[in-house]
Design a protein around this motif. Structure first.
Motif, PDB file in Angstrom:
ATOM      1  N   ASP A  50     -16.764  25.673   8.017  1.00  0.00           N
ATOM      2  CA  ASP A  50     -18.161  25.526   8.083  1.00  0.00           C
ATOM      3  C   ASP A  50     -18.670  24.353   7.706  1.00  0.00           C
ATOM      4  O   ASP A  50     -18.541  23.859   6.583  1.00  0.00           O
ATOM      5  CB  ASP A  50     -18.488  26.682   6.985  1.00  0.00           C
ATOM      6  CG  ASP A  50     -20.310  26.943   6.904  1.00  0.00           C
ATOM      7  OD1 ASP A  50     -20.857  26.132   7.742  1.00  0.00           O
ATOM      8  OD2 ASP A  50     -20.756  27.643   6.196  1.00  0.00           O
ATOM      9  N   GLU A  76     -15.520  19.962  18.253  1.00  0.00           N
ATOM     10  CA  GLU A  76     -16.308  21.204  18.267  1.00  0.00           C
ATOM     11  C   GLU A  76     -15.734  22.541  18.151  1.00  0.00           C
ATOM     12  O   GLU A  76     -16.058  23.346  17.442  1.00  0.00           O
ATOM     13  CB  GLU A  76     -17.503  21.226  19.243  1.00  0.00           C
ATOM     14  CG  GLU A  76     -18.445  22.317  19.287  1.00  0.00           C
ATOM     15  CD  GLU A  76     -19.365  22.215  20.361  1.00  0.00           C
ATOM     16  OE1 GLU A  76     -20.373  22.849  20.349  1.00  0.00           O
ATOM     17  OE2 GLU A  76     -19.273  21.256  21.399  1.00  0.00           O
ATOM     18  N   TRP A  79     -14.533  23.951  14.518  1.00  0.00           N
ATOM     19  CA  TRP A  79     -15.477  24.466  13.500  1.00  0.00           C
ATOM     20  C   TRP A  79     -16.211  25.460  14.098  1.00  0.00           C
ATOM     21  O   TRP A  79     -16.451  25.696  15.173  1.00  0.00           O
ATOM     22  CB  TRP A  79     -16.554  23.254  13.168  1.00  0.00           C
ATOM     23  CG  TRP A  79     -15.724  21.959  12.842  1.00  0.00           C
ATOM     24  CD1 TRP A  79     -14.995  20.916  13.360  1.00  0.00           C
ATOM     25  CD2 TRP A  79     -15.258  21.882  11.578  1.00  0.00           C
ATOM     26  NE1 TRP A  79     -14.296  20.088  12.600  1.00  0.00           N
ATOM     27  CE2 TRP A  79     -14.526  20.653  11.401  1.00  0.00           C
ATOM     28  CE3 TRP A  79     -15.284  22.541  10.226  1.00  0.00           C
ATOM     29  CZ2 TRP A  79     -13.978  20.137  10.132  1.00  0.00           C
ATOM     30  CZ3 TRP A  79     -15.058  21.866   9.080  1.00  0.00           C
ATOM     31  CH2 TRP A  79     -14.177  20.788   8.992  1.00  0.00           C
ATOM     32  N   GLU A  80     -16.857  26.298  13.118  1.00  0.00           N
ATOM     33  CA  GLU A  80     -17.484  27.646  13.348  1.00  0.00           C
ATOM     34  C   GLU A  80     -18.656  27.195  14.365  1.00  0.00           C
ATOM     35  O   GLU A  80     -19.021  27.874  15.293  1.00  0.00           O
ATOM     36  CB  GLU A  80     -17.967  28.242  11.978  1.00  0.00           C
ATOM     37  CG  GLU A  80     -16.875  28.813  11.446  1.00  0.00           C
ATOM     38  CD  GLU A  80     -17.183  29.435  10.047  1.00  0.00           C
ATOM     39  OE1 GLU A  80     -18.295  29.536   9.616  1.00  0.00           O
ATOM     40  OE2 GLU A  80     -16.315  29.861   9.370  1.00  0.00           O
ATOM     41  N   GLU A  81     -19.476  26.088  13.693  1.00  0.00           N
ATOM     42  CA  GLU A  81     -20.592  25.734  14.385  1.00  0.00           C
ATOM     43  C   GLU A  81     -20.920  24.446  14.226  1.00  0.00           C
ATOM     44  O   GLU A  81     -20.581  23.926  13.067  1.00  0.00           O
ATOM     45  CB  GLU A  81     -21.805  26.608  14.070  1.00  0.00           C
ATOM     46  CG  GLU A  81     -23.021  26.279  14.817  1.00  0.00           C
ATOM     47  CD  GLU A  81     -24.186  27.442  14.442  1.00  0.00           C
ATOM     48  OE1 GLU A  81     -25.180  26.878  14.243  1.00  0.00           O
ATOM     49  OE2 GLU A  81     -23.954  28.545  14.267  1.00  0.00           O
ATOM     50  N   SER A  97     -19.649  15.538  18.741  1.00  0.00           N
ATOM     51  CA  SER A  97     -18.591  16.324  19.278  1.00  0.00           C
ATOM     52  C   SER A  97     -17.691  15.364  19.953  1.00  0.00           C
ATOM     53  O   SER A  97     -17.924  14.876  21.134  1.00  0.00           O
ATOM     54  CB  SER A  97     -19.034  17.349  20.130  1.00  0.00           C
ATOM     55  OG  SER A  97     -18.144  18.175  20.444  1.00  0.00           O
TER      56      SER A  97
END
Length: 162
Positions: A50, A76, A79-81, A97
């Motif tokens: 996160d 990117e 990672w979750e977002e 990213s």
């Protein structure tokens, strides 16, 4: 009296060998030399994927030692977002990213000072993670982040007890 037009003196990484960014959350190690001849400048072991939870404490710690962080390059897909920016201590830090791989984070301080960090997977075995981080910060390290994770087993999930 100093010349106001003179460039600021160079910033060096601190002499500390490691620092807990936030107890129980992440561990940060920095290379302890000013020459920066190694492939990596440090290592970061976030406790989750996160970014909005993990990145602010890393940025705050790096800012304390290296000056304001302007950009962070992350993969990117690791990672979750991945937001395009985060605000830390009322400063906007842009997140790029980048195809650097989930085992590397690129940190830009100032206008051109770029630091490369090994990113240890959150699920890594603690002993393997510590070994990987120690290898990453060796002054003469020439091994890429992904290879360090493979060599130390830090890319494997920690064993679960039966």
């Amino acid at each position: 009296m100093t010349d106001p037009a003179a460039p600021p003196p160079p910033r060096y990484l601190p002499d500390e060998t490691h620092q807990a960014v936030r107890p129980g959350t992440a561990l940060l190690r920095l290379e302890t030399t000013g020459n920066r001849h190694g492939v990596l400048d440090g290592a970061w072991w976030p406790r989750s994927r996160d970014v909005t939870r993990e990145l602010p404490s890393l940025i705050a710690a790096l800012t304390e030692h290296l000056g304001p962080v302007r950009r962070v390059g992350l993969d990117e897909s690791a990672w979750e977002e991945l937001p395009t920016r985060v605000v830390v201590d009322n400063r906007v830090v842009h997140i790029d990213s980048s195809p650097v791989g989930d085992d590397t984070a690129l940190i830009t301080c100032g206008d051109r000072d770029l630091f490369s960090f090994l990113v240890v997977p959150p699920r890594a075995d603690p002993e393997a993670a510590r070994t990987a981080m120690a290898r990453a910060v060796l002054a003469d390290n020439s091994t890429l982040a992904g290879q360090i994770l493979l060599d130390t087993g830090a890319d494997l999930p920690r064993p679960t007890s039966a």
